[in-house]
Enzyme design. Structure first.
Site, PDB file in Angstrom:
ATOM      1  N   GLY A  55      10.230 101.539 -27.812  1.00  0.00           N
ATOM      2  CA  GLY A  55      10.032 100.385 -26.939  1.00  0.00           C
ATOM      3  C   GLY A  55      11.137 100.111 -25.941  1.00  0.00           C
ATOM      4  N   ASP A 113      13.569  96.201 -27.082  1.00  0.00           N
ATOM      5  CA  ASP A 113      12.685  95.597 -26.096  1.00  0.00           C
ATOM      6  C   ASP A 113      12.412  94.131 -26.404  1.00  0.00           C
ATOM      7  OD1 ASP A 113      11.261  96.218 -28.409  1.00  0.00           O
ATOM      8  OD2 ASP A 113       9.645  97.294 -27.411  1.00  0.00           O
ATOM      9  N   ARG A 123       3.358 101.623 -21.563  1.00  0.00           N
ATOM     10  CA  ARG A 123       4.824 101.604 -21.492  1.00  0.00           C
ATOM     11  C   ARG A 123       5.302 101.771 -20.050  1.00  0.00           C
ATOM     12  NH1 ARG A 123       6.681 101.853 -26.810  1.00  0.00           N
ATOM     13  NH2 ARG A 123       5.502 103.186 -28.214  1.00  0.00           N
ATOM     14  N   ASP A 177       4.493  98.665 -25.759  1.00  0.00           N
ATOM     15  CA  ASP A 177       3.183  99.329 -25.812  1.00  0.00           C
ATOM     16  C   ASP A 177       2.153  98.558 -26.615  1.00  0.00           C
ATOM     17  OD1 ASP A 177       4.482  99.847 -28.393  1.00  0.00           O
ATOM     18  OD2 ASP A 177       2.757 101.150 -28.752  1.00  0.00           O
ATOM     19  N   LYS A 200      10.574  86.315 -28.683  1.00  0.00           N
ATOM     20  CA  LYS A 200       9.362  85.494 -28.819  1.00  0.00           C
ATOM     21  C   LYS A 200       9.690  84.202 -29.531  1.00  0.00           C
ATOM     22  CE  LYS A 200       5.708  88.826 -29.238  1.00  0.00           C
ATOM     23  NZ  LYS A 200       4.644  89.409 -30.057  1.00  0.00           N
ATOM     24  N   PHE A 251       1.134  88.653 -27.279  1.00  0.00           N
ATOM     25  CA  PHE A 251       1.394  90.096 -27.326  1.00  0.00           C
ATOM     26  C   PHE A 251       1.573  90.616 -25.903  1.00  0.00           C
ATOM     27  CE2 PHE A 251       0.727  94.585 -28.042  1.00  0.00           C
ATOM     28  CZ  PHE A 251       1.498  94.770 -29.173  1.00  0.00           C
ATOM     29  N   VAL A 252       2.716  91.224 -25.636  1.00  0.00           N
ATOM     30  CA  VAL A 252       3.013  91.678 -24.274  1.00  0.00           C
ATOM     31  C   VAL A 252       3.192  93.196 -24.219  1.00  0.00           C
ATOM     32  CG1 VAL A 252       4.023  89.516 -23.427  1.00  0.00           C
ATOM     33  CG2 VAL A 252       5.466  91.137 -24.664  1.00  0.00           C
ATOM     34  N   ASP A 307      11.021  89.838 -32.422  1.00  0.00           N
ATOM     35  CA  ASP A 307       9.870  89.077 -32.902  1.00  0.00           C
ATOM     36  C   ASP A 307      10.287  88.418 -34.229  1.00  0.00           C
ATOM     37  OD1 ASP A 307       7.294  88.204 -33.391  1.00  0.00           O
ATOM     38  OD2 ASP A 307       6.366  90.171 -33.497  1.00  0.00           O
TER      39      ASP A 307
HETATM   40  P1  IMP Z   1      10.455  92.507 -35.287  1.00  0.00           P
HETATM   41  O1  IMP Z   1      10.984  93.496 -36.286  1.00  0.00           O
HETATM   42  O2  IMP Z   1       9.331  91.666 -35.865  1.00  0.00           O
HETATM   43  O3  IMP Z   1      11.518  91.682 -34.617  1.00  0.00           O
HETATM   44  O4  IMP Z   1       9.673  93.357 -34.208  1.00  0.00           O
HETATM   45  C1  IMP Z   1      10.292  94.013 -33.215  1.00  0.00           C
HETATM   46  C2  IMP Z   1       9.480  95.207 -32.776  1.00  0.00           C
HETATM   47  O5  IMP Z   1       8.083  94.951 -32.778  1.00  0.00           O
HETATM   48  C3  IMP Z   1       9.831  95.512 -31.336  1.00  0.00           C
HETATM   49  O6  IMP Z   1      10.839  96.496 -31.312  1.00  0.00           O
HETATM   50  C4  IMP Z   1       8.545  95.993 -30.744  1.00  0.00           C
HETATM   51  O7  IMP Z   1       8.489  97.410 -30.862  1.00  0.00           O
HETATM   52  C5  IMP Z   1       7.447  95.406 -31.603  1.00  0.00           C
HETATM   53  N1  IMP Z   1       6.803  94.243 -30.933  1.00  0.00           N
HETATM   54  C6  IMP Z   1       6.926  92.940 -31.272  1.00  0.00           C
HETATM   55  N2  IMP Z   1       6.199  92.163 -30.453  1.00  0.00           N
HETATM   56  C7  IMP Z   1       5.609  92.992 -29.554  1.00  0.00           C
HETATM   57  C8  IMP Z   1       4.736  92.769 -28.410  1.00  0.00           C
HETATM   58  O8  IMP Z   1       4.376  91.638 -28.036  1.00  0.00           O
HETATM   59  N3  IMP Z   1       4.351  93.882 -27.731  1.00  0.00           N
HETATM   60  C9  IMP Z   1       4.732  95.140 -28.089  1.00  0.00           C
HETATM   61  N4  IMP Z   1       5.556  95.378 -29.126  1.00  0.00           N
HETATM   62  C10 IMP Z   1       5.988  94.324 -29.862  1.00  0.00           C
HETATM   63 MG    MG Z   2      10.389  98.546 -31.137  1.00  0.00          MG
END
Ligand code: IMP
Ligand code: MG
Length: 187
Positions: free
Chosen positions: A47, A103, A170, A164, A134, A157-158, A106
């Protein structure tokens, strides 16, 4: 591809200005470290590929480059199944100052996992930089803590600029919100 996008959340121009500002503040902090040559720039793939490429070219630091591969969204899912490391991470990071680059932040699980892996390998400092964070009602601010954040975005979701859906989009130059699926599978 553009037909699948509901709306543009962040334009190319906005991204570019923000990346420049982030790079200035990161460089100003890291240049004060006793040894610049122990900085490791670590993009979290796939990402962060576009963001990392833009960011690193604006960091005038003598730093190394190592990649981390993490997967958390298999295939067409838009909710994390929990991050796991794909392949291997550098074994010995004794004395290193890590700059993790992702990227989007979340749940925060990806960065938490990597921070702990880096610590176990002997990194002396760990900073993280994400392009997007987010705003989640369900997550504590501690879980979403990060030293450098480009944009705070709503919980949607972006895609684009490296992000992606099922490995598509991407290459979009901006950050967009997807139309609700299914858009690519005609009946
Ligand atoms: P986390 O571990 O929940 O913080 O998620 C982070 C990873 O989830 C990021 O590195 C992204 O690859 C993926 N991700 C989270 N939200 C999105 C989204 O809205 N679009 C695309 N990928 C996302
Ligand atoms: Mg990622």
């Amino acid at each position: 591809m553009l037909a699948d996008i509901e709306s543009i959340l962040i334009t190319e121009t906005q991204i570019s200005a923000r990346v420049t500002a982030l790079a200035r503040s990161i460089a100003a902090d890291l240049v004060t470290l006793p040894r610049e040559d122990e900085i490791v720039f670590m993009p979290i793939m796939n990402g962060s590929i576009v963001f990392a490429a833009d960011l690193m070219r604006q960091l005038p630091l003598k730093m190394r480059f190592r990649v981390a591969m993490i997967s958390s969204y298999p295939g067409t899912s838009t909710t994390s199944r929990g991050p796991h490391i794909v392949g291997s991470l550098p074994e010995d990071l004794r004395g290193c100052h890590m700059l993790l680059v992702d990227d989007i932040l979340d749940s925060g699980q990806t960065l938490q996992l990597l921070r702990s892996e880096m610590q176990q390998r002997g990194a002396v400092s760990i900073r993280a930089c994400v392009l997007l964070r987010k705003r989640l009602a369900t997550t504590t601010s501690e879980a979403q803590s990060c030293e450098y954040v480009g944009f705070e975005i709503p919980d949607c979701f972006v895609v684009g600029y490296g992000l992606d859906y099922d490995d598509y989009y991407r290459n979009l130059p901006h950050i967009g919100i997807l139309k609700p699926p299914p858009f690519e599978v005609p009946a």
